[in-house]
Design an enzyme around this catalytic site. Structure first.
Site, PDB file in Angstrom:
ATOM      1  N   ASP A  25      38.277  15.464  29.938  1.00  0.00           N
ATOM      2  CA  ASP A  25      37.127  16.510  30.039  1.00  0.00           C
ATOM      3  C   ASP A  25      36.219  16.819  28.965  1.00  0.00           C
ATOM      4  O   ASP A  25      37.191  17.862  27.987  1.00  0.00           O
ATOM      5  CB  ASP A  25      37.383  17.603  31.520  1.00  0.00           C
ATOM      6  CG  ASP A  25      36.234  18.224  31.590  1.00  0.00           C
ATOM      7  OD1 ASP A  25      35.183  18.117  31.425  1.00  0.00           O
ATOM      8  OD2 ASP A  25      36.875  19.354  32.801  1.00  0.00           O
ATOM      9  N   ASP A  82      27.157  16.824  29.512  1.00  0.00           N
ATOM     10  CA  ASP A  82      28.049  16.792  29.888  1.00  0.00           C
ATOM     11  C   ASP A  82      28.659  15.114  30.436  1.00  0.00           C
ATOM     12  O   ASP A  82      28.235  14.776  31.325  1.00  0.00           O
ATOM     13  CB  ASP A  82      27.484  17.248  31.012  1.00  0.00           C
ATOM     14  CG  ASP A  82      29.139  18.296  31.515  1.00  0.00           C
ATOM     15  OD1 ASP A  82      30.147  18.222  31.327  1.00  0.00           O
ATOM     16  OD2 ASP A  82      29.161  17.848  32.959  1.00  0.00           O
ATOM     17  N   PRO A 102      26.552  57.433  60.104  1.00  0.00           N
ATOM     18  CA  PRO A 102      26.589  58.756  60.256  1.00  0.00           C
ATOM     19  C   PRO A 102      25.744  59.295  60.756  1.00  0.00           C
ATOM     20  O   PRO A 102      24.134  58.761  60.542  1.00  0.00           O
ATOM     21  CB  PRO A 102      26.701  59.073  58.104  1.00  0.00           C
ATOM     22  CG  PRO A 102      26.844  57.484  58.439  1.00  0.00           C
ATOM     23  CD  PRO A 102      26.213  56.806  58.855  1.00  0.00           C
TER      24      PRO A 102
END
Length: 1303
Positions: free
Chosen positions: A83, A272, A688
């Site tokens: 890799d 890649d 609230p």
């Protein structure tokens, strides 16, 4: 050193060839093999998180380069994946039968529990760091640091050879100093190679075998010149991936050459080895598709092409680093990939009818960085130089049988035999974007078989069960359908029949890679098929591939080379794009919603409970939880039973009996419809009521689809009710109204209805009338169905419904029902027509009209009951189901950032791309808890999302549903739901997507703080805890601010009121054990001007070198258009002040208004106009004009009638009637009375009061009313302070400044 053998390794099948002995290099043989994911994981195919930050979602099954190495003493043979995007060597422990630490005598743990790596596809590995002997070929590294995956779902190891900043431990500690020597660095330290560099190439395309050569290059393995180009660093100047500028792309065939252009040139692309496909910008990818006739389905993010196009003689030429940079030619046989590993799917309609369908190797992506994956790199010889941060690249010579290895001579030496690409500075030049002539398009089909069908045209519009461009003619089992993430429909034959369909079930959708045994047999098990992040391989063992090719190529059909067919293909592509665009509209997506999905959404309600303080919101919520079965018993507010309300989980809330933080929960309500029981799912937020905590209501209303507005039956619409109404209208939230406290003395629900109509300006009508009043209240009459509803049993759990109305209420019920119909006729056309025709609408028509009008924000139905007495809650829950919208009923908009924030509609549909909004943050013992509304798509545990604000990628490790302060873990949340997630660092209001849509969403409105006070810890040792608490409070509450006063160096906290800040000071003491000293509360004053004043200011000073010179002329005056904002304008003529200095004047004005000259508070409502000025040749600068503008404004401010503005608060006081005189005396000194309303027992007074005069008012009010009075405040507007107060404030400010100067 000795040369080592080049090993070409499969999973368990290895062969080796000897290389010649050369010092300074290490050659490591590699082979490619496909690693398919398990079918249930295939839809999550993603890249390694550490490779680069872009998420890839539309890739085919993944695989990678594998090589054999040895580990431990005695050595154990391992097959590891290579890799280039990571930097760790790691192996699974003995449970995966890859490496057994107990068998190695040199194994040594050096970092227990420190190894932790995660992948985008959800897989991960955690365990220890260890050192051991690592061998590659004949080279040995004695103490190699590696990771041991003790807990992992990946069945093989990995060798990372990328940048060291990609080591897993860096991501864990966020510290670059944590890196340890990786494989290439250690090889340099051991003197095996001379530098951190390596070459990577394939020798043989058919068998996909090749080499990685550490420390050198092989000059016989590439063609032409080897050119060096620079790697692009990150914006922080770091090198983390092999990112290079792609500057050109050409399509070349026998019929011509086309230059393809893009608005994105130069394009940052990552080389890649961990990705199968290549991803280019959409405009460029479309041109490529048009050249070859590929068809694209936006819905499924996939470009497809006939398989026969792999025989095309055309190619694409990729250029890098400018016009003179390297070019790599990629042929079509590298760009046509199999969709399946068995018989190919077939086009069943359109111009390619009858032809086999394949995946095209160039896909599109929406944003940089883009990718050049396996479909490109197989044609390239690449040298990675991690020292000089350069890439050497040339075309691979696959016909070479020779070798000539040249090592790098030294650590900093450039790539041998490579020359720097000339004119790389031109790589940043954006070329002219043109439309290609597509001259090469015809040549791509030369020599390619044609379709047997003469039919042309487009397929019909297909649903979710099909491609939007093509249908595939084979039936698949459910697990294979899941693999692709779409349904492949069998269009030829019946699934129940044998023959063709049954035979097609034998297709291998996922390539079998589990193991390759020594006899070269493919074993189709899943044990090895768990890693999906490496480089996908398109070939199998020779025998398997040959058999498959024979079956697929047995009936070759050729494209027609006539122009008509080419035109038909172009028409098909154009029409397919138009069809796909139409199918992505909200209307089309909604039409494709499955019945199951529609039924789920129909039963979802996202609602909030909102009201004035002490109207009974939390009490109502407690009953909802009890009646839905979420809680087994009821607990009361203020902790009267020693427990306290479930939704008030904070100790302070239970002590004070008020809600401070909004609390979320979920519950299921069973409602009878048409004789059967239907289950509705509620996501509920209790908000609230106090104005100081209004931000909690703001962010709840931002994400809710509907609300229940609770009113007191005695007081009706009160001050905070008006605020809540304004918030609901701001976010277009439909509401139903519930009149609570019907058992109180003086209860009058119809007074509340009238006040809704008159004060809130929204049409309202009661859909119930009470049975009994005050203490006699026992039930209601339903005016829609004209039936009686009473409640008895323990806690009112038994709801008794009887047809008809009590005789004494018949006339009153008919009167109120008629009022309801008349009110609906005003807001609904259908009821109006019936009313004009003097027809009585049916109950079903009334219900439908109420629902339409409520969702359309035209009407609010009013129900009644008393939560404390357990009466009327169940019908209110039925009304939530009947009248409030489901997530699909309300429009939710996002902003498309790629189209200048053009609004786009979001559809709550699970299969669309994900869009969600983080609306609330909360610190938790387990980390930050982020509340999120899912507007579109679904959210799964382990999924990766992108923060639209900062474009950071985050992983969702845990999803929970909240039940107040309790959590329930879930694995997936559908569209339209509300959930909470852990492990996400973000801000309140951030938008999250899955990376496929450039969308953002508007955040909630955040009011300005109105009050400040100084604060500091009593003990200096508490400084760290104090700082931690302040950071937490500011993240959680956008209205809580903190800053350090530059002059006094005091820490100042600001908020919405006295109670707001008191709560945080108390939380500091209780939660962080920090006692603090607080100063006198500070009012957020403002300064302004009241008249016109001219100025002519000259700044001229010399300091030895270049001086400062600037002259500005003009005037300042009040901003009549918007008294809350400032305005700057230039009216300079003749160029006396250049434009570059005018912008500096504008900045100077902005800086001057941040700190006014009277009190140092912000200036508002001022206009400054520059009309003239002068400059100096050498001494004028941006700084000089900026400073001159500031000084001119401050000097002129008194002449313009500068004055102090104070905040006026809209104050509402409620008290018994007998104390009216006392309160009038209190208010005469504090403000102006605006309105007074006197009831039977109590009165309400509304006044505009100076905030400065209201400090400590609660103590005075208690004394004047014997503790029976209450009040609330909210900011109203700024007004000029009384003259005597202005003088006092200015004098005090000047004293403070003088005392600081003398220190």
């Amino acid at each position: 050193m000795k040369a080592v053998s080049a090993v070409v390794a499969g999973a368990l099948l290895a062969r080796s060839t000897l290389a010649e002995h050369i010092d300074g290099v290490v050659s490591w043989g590699i082979t490619q093999r496909r690693q398919p994911p398990p079918p249930e994981e295939a839809r999550r195919l993603r890249k390694r998180a550490s490779t680069f930050e872009e998420v890839i979602t539309n890739e085919e099954a993944r695989g990678g380069y594998f090589a054999t190495c040895r580990l431990g003493t005695p050595s154990q043979d391992l097959s590891l994946q290579l890799d280039t995007g990571s930097s760790d060597i790691w192996v699974p422990d003995s449970s995966a039968k890859v490496f057994n630490p107990s068998r190695s005598s040199t194994f040594d743990v050096v970092g227990q529990d420190e190894f932790d790596i995660n992948y985008v596809d959800g897989s991960s590995a955690t365990g220890d760091y260890f050192t051991d002997v690592f061998e590659i070929g004949g080279a040995t590294l004695q103490n190699m640091t590696m990771g041991l995956g003790i807990k992992t779902d990946i069945a093989y190891g990995l060798v990372g050879v990328g940048y060291a900043l990609n080591e897993a431990i860096v991501g864990t500690t966020q510290s670059a100093s944590s890196v340890y020597p990786n494989l290439p660095v250690n090889m340099v330290k051991e003197k095996l190679i001379n530098t951190v560099a390596y070459s990577l190439w394939l020798n043989d395309l058919d068998s996909s075998s090749g080499n990685i050569l550490f420390g050198g290059i092989d000059t016989r393995k590439y063609k032409g010149d080897l050119l060096r180009i620079n790697i692009i660093p990150t914006s922080q100047g770091l090198y983390t991936s092999f990112n290079v500028p792609m500057t050109g792309l050409q399509a070349v065939s026998s019929s011509g050459t086309d230059v393809l252009t893009s608005e994105s040139f130069p394009i940052p692309v990552v080389l890649d080895s961990g990705t199968t496909l290549s991803y280019l910008p959409t405009d460029l990818a479309r041109q490529v598709w048009k050249e070859v006739g590929a068809l694209y389905s936006p819905e499924f993010q996939l470009a497809v092409i006939p398989c026969d196009m792999q025989n095309s003689q055309g190619y694409f030429s990729f250029g890098f680093a400018g016009p003179s940079g390297p070019r790599i030619n990629v042929s079509m046989n590298e760009l046509v990939l199999d969709l399946t590993s068995g018989p190919a799917p077939v086009f069943t309609t359109g111009p390619y009818k009858g032809m086999d369908a394949c995946e095209f190797g160039i896909q599109n992506f929406s944003s940089a960085p883009y990718l050049l994956g396996d479909t490109f790199l197989r044609s390239a010889y690449v040298v990675y130089d991690l020292v000089n941060n350069q890439i050497g690249i040339a075309e691979t010579d696959f016909n070479s049988t020779e070798s000539n290895i040249v090592p790098f001579p030294s650590l900093s030496a450039h790539i041998p035999s490579a020359t720097a690409a000339p004119d790389q500075s031109q790589a940043t030049v954006q070329p002219l974007v043109t439309t290609p002539a597509y001259a090469a398009s015809a040549g791509f089909t030369n020599g390619v078989s044609s379709s047997p069908s003469a039919a042309s045209g487009l397929p019909p519009a297909l649903g979710i069960a099909q491609f939007s461009v093509l249908a595939v003619s084979m039936a698949l089992t459910m697990r294979y359908c899941t693999y692709y993430g779409w349904w492949l429909e069998a269009l030829h034959g019946d699934e129940g029949k044998s023959g063709t369909i049954q035979k097609q079930r034998n297709m291998r959708v996922v390539r079998a890679v589990a193991a390759l045994n020594s006899s070269s047999r493919a074993v189709a098990t899943r044990t090895g098929a768990v890693r999906h992040v490496g480089l996908g391989c398109r070939t199998q063992l020779a025998t398997t591939q040959q058999q498959w090719n024979a079956s697929r190529l047995s009936g070759l059909r050729y494209f027609s080379r006539t122009r008509n067919c080419r035109d038909a293909a172009a028409d098909a592509l154009r029409a397919a794009k138009e069809l796909a665009a139409a199918n992505m509209t909200p209307e089309a997506a909604a039409a494709r919603r499955t019945p199951e999905e529609a039924a789920r959404l129909e039963r979802v309600r996202n609602i909030g409970i909102a009201a004035h303080i002490d109207s009974g919101k939390t009490t109502v919520t407690e009953r909802i939880l009890f009646y839905t079965g979420k809680s087994k018993q009821i607990h009361e507010v203020r902790g009267r039973d020693g427990v306290g309300a479930k939704m008030d989980s904070m100790e302070l809330e239970r002590e004070r009996g008020i809600t401070i933080q909004s609390a979320a929960t979920f519950a299921d309500w069973k409602k009878k419809e048409n004789g059967k029981e239907e289950t509705y799912h509620f996501n509920l937020i209790d908000t609230p009521g106090h104005i100081d905590f209004t931000i909690e209501v703001e962010r709840a209303m931002r994400v809710l689809d509907g609300a229940v507005m609770v009113l007191c039956a005695v007081s009706g619409v009160q001050s905070q009710t008006i605020t809540v109404d304004r918030q609901m209208k701001r976010y277009n939230v439909p509401r139903i109204s519930f009149v609570n406290k019907m058992d109180r003395m003086g209860a009058n629900p119809f007074k509340a209805v009238e006040m809704i109509n008159s004060k809130l300006k929204i049409p309202a009508a009661a859909i119930q009338i009470p049975i009994g009043t005050e203490k006699e209240f026992e039930g209601v009459v339903d005016l829609v169905e004209m039936r009686t509803i009473k409640f008895d049993g323990n806690r009112g759990v038994n709801v008794k419904v009887s047809n008809g109305v009590p005789a004494d209420l018949q006339a009153f019920a008919e009167e109120k029902r008629q009022e309801l119909i008349e009110k609906l006729a005003d807001v609904d056309d259908e009821i109006a027509e019936l009313f004009l025709d003097e027809k009585t609408p049916t109950p079903q028509q009334i219900k439908a009209a109420i629902r339409r009008a409520t969702i359309g924000l035209k009407f609010t139905p009013v129900l009644m009951g008393t939560a404390l007495a357990n009466t009327g809650i169940q019908p209110m829950l039925d009304a939530v189901c009947d009248y409030l919208p489901n997530p699909a009923d309300v429009p939710n908009l996002a902003l498309d950032r790629s189209k200048k924030e053009e609004p786009v509609a979001l559809v709550p549909y699970n299969t669309l791309p994900f869009v969600g909004l983080a609306f609330k943050l909360e610190e938790n013992p387990y980390g930050q808890l982020t509340y999120m509304r899912v507007y579109q798509g679904s959210l799964k545990k382990g999924q990766y999302l992108f923060n639209a604000r900062n474009e950071k990628k985050v992983r969702i490790p845990r999803i929970v549903r909240m039940h107040s302060n309790e959590m329930e873990d879930v694995n997936e949340i559908g569209a339209g739901e509300i959930c909470a997630v852990f492990g996400v660092e973000c801000a309140s209001g951030d938008t999250f997507t899955d990376g496929r849509l450039p969308y953002g969403m508007s955040s909630m409105f955040v009011p300005d703080a109105v009050m400040s006070l100084s604060i500091k810890p009593k003990k200096s040792s508490d400084a760290d805890a104090f700082s931690k608490a302040m950071n937490r409070f500011m993240r959680e509450d956008p209205t809580f601010r903190l800053h350090v006063d530059e002059e006094s160096e005091e820490t100042i906290i600001s908020g919405m009121g006295e109670l707001h800040l008191d709560i945080y000071v108390e939380r500091l003491r209780r939660e962080y054990k920090v006692d603090c000293e607080t100063g006198k509360p500070r009012v957020a004053y403002r300064e302004t001007i009241s008249r016109h004043a001219d100025f002519d200011f000259l700044l001229k000073r010399q300091s030895g070198g270049p001086g400062d010179y600037a002259r500005v002329m003009g005037y300042i005056e009040p901003n009549e258009e918007d008294p809350e904002k400032n305005h700057f304008e230039t009216r300079v003529t003749g160029g006396t002040i250049p434009d570059k200095y005018l912008s500096a004047c504008g900045k100077g004005f902005e800086e001057a208004t941040l700190k006014g000259p009277l009190l140092g508070h912000r200036v508002i409502g001022a206009t400054m106009v520059i009309t003239d000025g002068a400059t100096h040749v050498t001494d004028s600068s941006d700084y000089a004009f900026n400073l001159a503008t500031q000084m001119a404004f401050r000097k002129t401010f008194p002449d313009a009638g500068g004055q102090v503005l104070e905040p006026l608060m809209k104050t509402t006081i409620t008290a018994p009637v007998e104390f009216q005189g006392n309160i009038l005396m209190l208010m005469n000194k504090r403000g102006t009375i605006v309105d007074t309303e006197v009831g039977q027992d109590e009165f309400t007074m509304i006044a505009d009061c100076s905030l400065n005069a209201m400090f400590g008012f609660s103590t005075h009010l208690r004394a004047a009313t014997q503790g029976k009075g209450e009040f609330s405040m909210e900011f109203s507007h700024y007004a000029a302070a009384p003259p005597h107060l202005q003088k006092e404030l200015v004098a005090n400010y000047q004293k403070e400044l003088e005392s600081k100067r003398t220190k």
